[in-house]
Scaffold this active site. Sequence first.
Site, PDB file in Angstrom:
ATOM      1  N   PRO A  82      32.612  25.365  32.380  1.00 47.08           N
ATOM      2  CA  PRO A  82      32.214  24.500  33.438  1.00 47.08           C
ATOM      3  C   PRO A  82      31.349  26.139  34.286  1.00 47.08           C
ATOM      4  O   PRO A  82      31.926  27.231  34.393  1.00 47.08           O
ATOM      5  CB  PRO A  82      33.076  24.211  34.220  1.00 47.08           C
ATOM      6  CG  PRO A  82      34.791  24.368  33.766  1.00 47.08           C
ATOM      7  CD  PRO A  82      33.822  24.383  31.930  1.00 47.08           C
ATOM      8  N   ASN A  83      29.695  25.616  35.112  1.00 44.34           N
ATOM      9  CA  ASN A  83      29.875  26.906  36.000  1.00 44.34           C
ATOM     10  C   ASN A  83      29.325  28.129  35.257  1.00 44.34           C
ATOM     11  O   ASN A  83      28.326  28.759  35.871  1.00 44.34           O
ATOM     12  CB  ASN A  83      30.903  26.914  36.613  1.00 44.34           C
ATOM     13  CG  ASN A  83      30.692  26.478  37.879  1.00 44.34           C
ATOM     14  OD1 ASN A  83      30.305  25.472  38.341  1.00 44.34           O
ATOM     15  ND2 ASN A  83      32.240  25.720  38.253  1.00 44.34           N
ATOM     16  N   ARG A 118      24.933  33.983  41.044  1.00 42.40           N
ATOM     17  CA  ARG A 118      25.754  34.441  42.367  1.00 42.40           C
ATOM     18  C   ARG A 118      26.948  35.489  41.063  1.00 42.40           C
ATOM     19  O   ARG A 118      26.924  35.247  40.126  1.00 42.40           O
ATOM     20  CB  ARG A 118      26.643  32.997  42.422  1.00 42.40           C
ATOM     21  CG  ARG A 118      25.359  32.541  43.461  1.00 42.40           C
ATOM     22  CD  ARG A 118      26.437  31.210  43.547  1.00 42.40           C
ATOM     23  NE  ARG A 118      27.712  30.886  43.883  1.00 42.40           N
ATOM     24  CZ  ARG A 118      27.852  29.826  43.383  1.00 42.40           C
ATOM     25  NH1 ARG A 118      27.072  28.621  43.434  1.00 42.40           N
ATOM     26  NH2 ARG A 118      28.985  29.322  43.030  1.00 42.40           N
ATOM     27  N   TYR A 138      30.298  38.612  37.038  1.00 41.71           N
ATOM     28  CA  TYR A 138      29.818  38.830  36.355  1.00 41.71           C
ATOM     29  C   TYR A 138      28.672  39.080  35.840  1.00 41.71           C
ATOM     30  O   TYR A 138      28.430  38.979  34.710  1.00 41.71           O
ATOM     31  CB  TYR A 138      29.868  36.222  36.594  1.00 41.71           C
ATOM     32  CG  TYR A 138      30.663  35.666  36.822  1.00 41.71           C
ATOM     33  CD1 TYR A 138      32.519  35.935  35.773  1.00 41.71           C
ATOM     34  CD2 TYR A 138      31.027  35.281  38.225  1.00 41.71           C
ATOM     35  CE1 TYR A 138      33.472  34.551  35.785  1.00 41.71           C
ATOM     36  CE2 TYR A 138      32.286  34.320  38.027  1.00 41.71           C
ATOM     37  CZ  TYR A 138      33.362  34.646  37.039  1.00 41.71           C
ATOM     38  OH  TYR A 138      34.274  33.922  37.494  1.00 41.71           O
ATOM     39  N   ASN A 174      34.301  30.735  25.421  1.00 44.27           N
ATOM     40  CA  ASN A 174      34.306  30.382  27.133  1.00 44.27           C
ATOM     41  C   ASN A 174      34.063  29.450  27.879  1.00 44.27           C
ATOM     42  O   ASN A 174      33.785  28.862  28.035  1.00 44.27           O
ATOM     43  CB  ASN A 174      33.385  31.748  27.284  1.00 44.27           C
ATOM     44  CG  ASN A 174      33.726  31.977  28.775  1.00 44.27           C
ATOM     45  OD1 ASN A 174      34.923  31.298  29.983  1.00 44.27           O
ATOM     46  ND2 ASN A 174      32.770  33.130  29.531  1.00 44.27           N
ATOM     47  N   ALA A 183      36.877  27.950  33.855  1.00 43.09           N
ATOM     48  CA  ALA A 183      37.727  27.323  34.324  1.00 43.09           C
ATOM     49  C   ALA A 183      39.404  26.115  33.726  1.00 43.09           C
ATOM     50  O   ALA A 183      39.883  26.142  34.035  1.00 43.09           O
ATOM     51  CB  ALA A 183      37.668  26.961  35.603  1.00 43.09           C
ATOM     52  N   GLU A 204      38.933  33.494  21.716  1.00 43.94           N
ATOM     53  CA  GLU A 204      38.794  33.094  22.928  1.00 43.94           C
ATOM     54  C   GLU A 204      38.006  33.709  23.762  1.00 43.94           C
ATOM     55  O   GLU A 204      38.342  35.304  24.069  1.00 43.94           O
ATOM     56  CB  GLU A 204      40.536  33.144  23.769  1.00 43.94           C
ATOM     57  CG  GLU A 204      39.977  32.206  25.451  1.00 43.94           C
ATOM     58  CD  GLU A 204      41.880  32.417  25.984  1.00 43.94           C
ATOM     59  OE1 GLU A 204      42.688  31.915  25.697  1.00 43.94           O
ATOM     60  OE2 GLU A 204      41.738  32.574  27.141  1.00 43.94           O
ATOM     61  N   HIS A 241      36.192  35.651  27.328  1.00 46.51           N
ATOM     62  CA  HIS A 241      35.212  35.711  28.939  1.00 46.51           C
ATOM     63  C   HIS A 241      34.695  36.899  28.919  1.00 46.51           C
ATOM     64  O   HIS A 241      35.366  37.757  29.218  1.00 46.51           O
ATOM     65  CB  HIS A 241      37.367  35.266  29.893  1.00 46.51           C
ATOM     66  CG  HIS A 241      37.831  34.627  29.155  1.00 46.51           C
ATOM     67  ND1 HIS A 241      37.934  32.997  29.896  1.00 46.51           N
ATOM     68  CD2 HIS A 241      39.235  34.640  29.092  1.00 46.51           C
ATOM     69  CE1 HIS A 241      38.573  32.570  29.170  1.00 46.51           C
ATOM     70  NE2 HIS A 241      39.814  32.879  28.949  1.00 46.51           N
ATOM     71  N   ARG A 243      42.563  39.667  37.906  1.00 46.61           N
ATOM     72  CA  ARG A 243      42.328  38.562  38.998  1.00 46.61           C
ATOM     73  C   ARG A 243      43.254  37.936  40.133  1.00 46.61           C
ATOM     74  O   ARG A 243      44.509  38.370  39.530  1.00 46.61           O
ATOM     75  CB  ARG A 243      40.836  37.930  38.163  1.00 46.61           C
ATOM     76  CG  ARG A 243      39.657  39.112  38.305  1.00 46.61           C
ATOM     77  CD  ARG A 243      38.027  37.638  37.427  1.00 46.61           C
ATOM     78  NE  ARG A 243      37.796  37.094  38.454  1.00 46.61           N
ATOM     79  CZ  ARG A 243      37.043  35.837  38.381  1.00 46.61           C
ATOM     80  NH1 ARG A 243      36.508  35.849  36.640  1.00 46.61           N
ATOM     81  NH2 ARG A 243      36.518  35.083  39.637  1.00 46.61           N
TER      82      ARG A 243
HETATM   83  O1  CA2 Z   1      35.539  35.205  32.942  1.00 52.04           O
HETATM   84  C1  CA2 Z   1      35.099  34.389  32.592  1.00 52.04           C
HETATM   85  O2  CA2 Z   1      33.762  34.378  31.535  1.00 52.04           O
HETATM   86  C2  CA2 Z   1      35.463  33.002  33.383  1.00 52.04           C
HETATM   87  O3  CA2 Z   1      35.830  32.225  32.091  1.00 52.04           O
HETATM   88  C3  CA2 Z   1      34.992  32.566  33.659  1.00 52.04           C
HETATM   89  C4  CA2 Z   1      34.981  31.348  34.784  1.00 52.04           C
HETATM   90  C5  CA2 Z   1      36.244  31.984  35.530  1.00 52.04           C
HETATM   91  O4  CA2 Z   1      36.313  30.505  35.748  1.00 52.04           O
HETATM   92  C6  CA2 Z   1      37.326  31.893  34.329  1.00 52.04           C
HETATM   93  O5  CA2 Z   1      38.568  32.124  35.276  1.00 52.04           O
HETATM   94  C7  CA2 Z   1      37.228  33.522  33.638  1.00 52.04           C
HETATM   95  C8  CA2 Z   1      33.783  31.429  35.702  1.00 52.04           C
HETATM   96  C9  CA2 Z   1      32.924  30.911  35.536  1.00 52.04           C
HETATM   97  C10 CA2 Z   1      32.059  30.624  36.836  1.00 52.04           C
HETATM   98  O6  CA2 Z   1      30.628  31.486  36.878  1.00 52.04           O
HETATM   99  C11 CA2 Z   1      29.783  31.755  37.528  1.00 52.04           C
HETATM  100  C12 CA2 Z   1      28.752  32.084  37.476  1.00 52.04           C
HETATM  101  C13 CA2 Z   1      28.118  32.646  38.754  1.00 52.04           C
HETATM  102  C14 CA2 Z   1      28.226  31.880  39.521  1.00 52.04           C
HETATM  103  C15 CA2 Z   1      29.951  31.335  39.808  1.00 52.04           C
HETATM  104  C16 CA2 Z   1      30.376  30.936  39.162  1.00 52.04           C
END
Ligand code: CA2
Length: 148
Positions: free
Chosen positions: A13-14, A21, A26, A77, A80, A101, A103, A110
């Site tokens: 997700p996301n 953003r 990221y 990946n 969340a 896995e 990230h 974090r």
């Molecule tokens: O660091 C990673 O790749 C994560 O898997 C990314 C997830 C986060 O919940 C994990 O803890 C770590 C979140 C992805 C959300 O990506 C966004 C990208 C741009 C703007 C908002 C969210």
Amino acid sequence: MATEPQILLLNGPNLNMLGQREPAIYGTDTLAEIEQRCHAHADALGLALNFKQSNHEGELVTWIQDANGVCDGLIINAGAYTHTSIALLDALTLLDCPIIELHLSNVFAREKFRHHSYISPVATGVICGLGGHGYMLAMDAVKRLLDD
Ligand code: CA2
């Protein structure tokens, strides 16, 4: 001629919002740009890559189930869902291929709730904190594991 190893790379997700953003966490690459680089790298490694993203836990579970007996390696990946999903853990447990896995961010640097992963116990290895380059390293790892 032997067929290329089939690699499934799943994004949760996301991650479709990448580059739009939170660039400090990221990076500035979009998921489409990372996907393009992954395909080029897969070609160089002789891997057949299926790159997917979903915001839906059940869809990710179905894709993992469908990979059983079809995929030679899985990179995930889970976003969340990493920190919440027993369903993903149960689905990944069905697989008998290498699982990486992945990230983008260093989840251990974090918030505390990101330090726990439900899926790490069934992962062959974990890569985090290396941004988009981690995707290439995950494919290198799968290639090495399959060659060994
Ligand atoms: O660091 C990673 O790749 C994560 O898997 C990314 C997830 C986060 O919940 C994990 O803890 C770590 C979140 C992805 C959300 O990506 C966004 C990208 C741009 C703007 C908002 C969210």
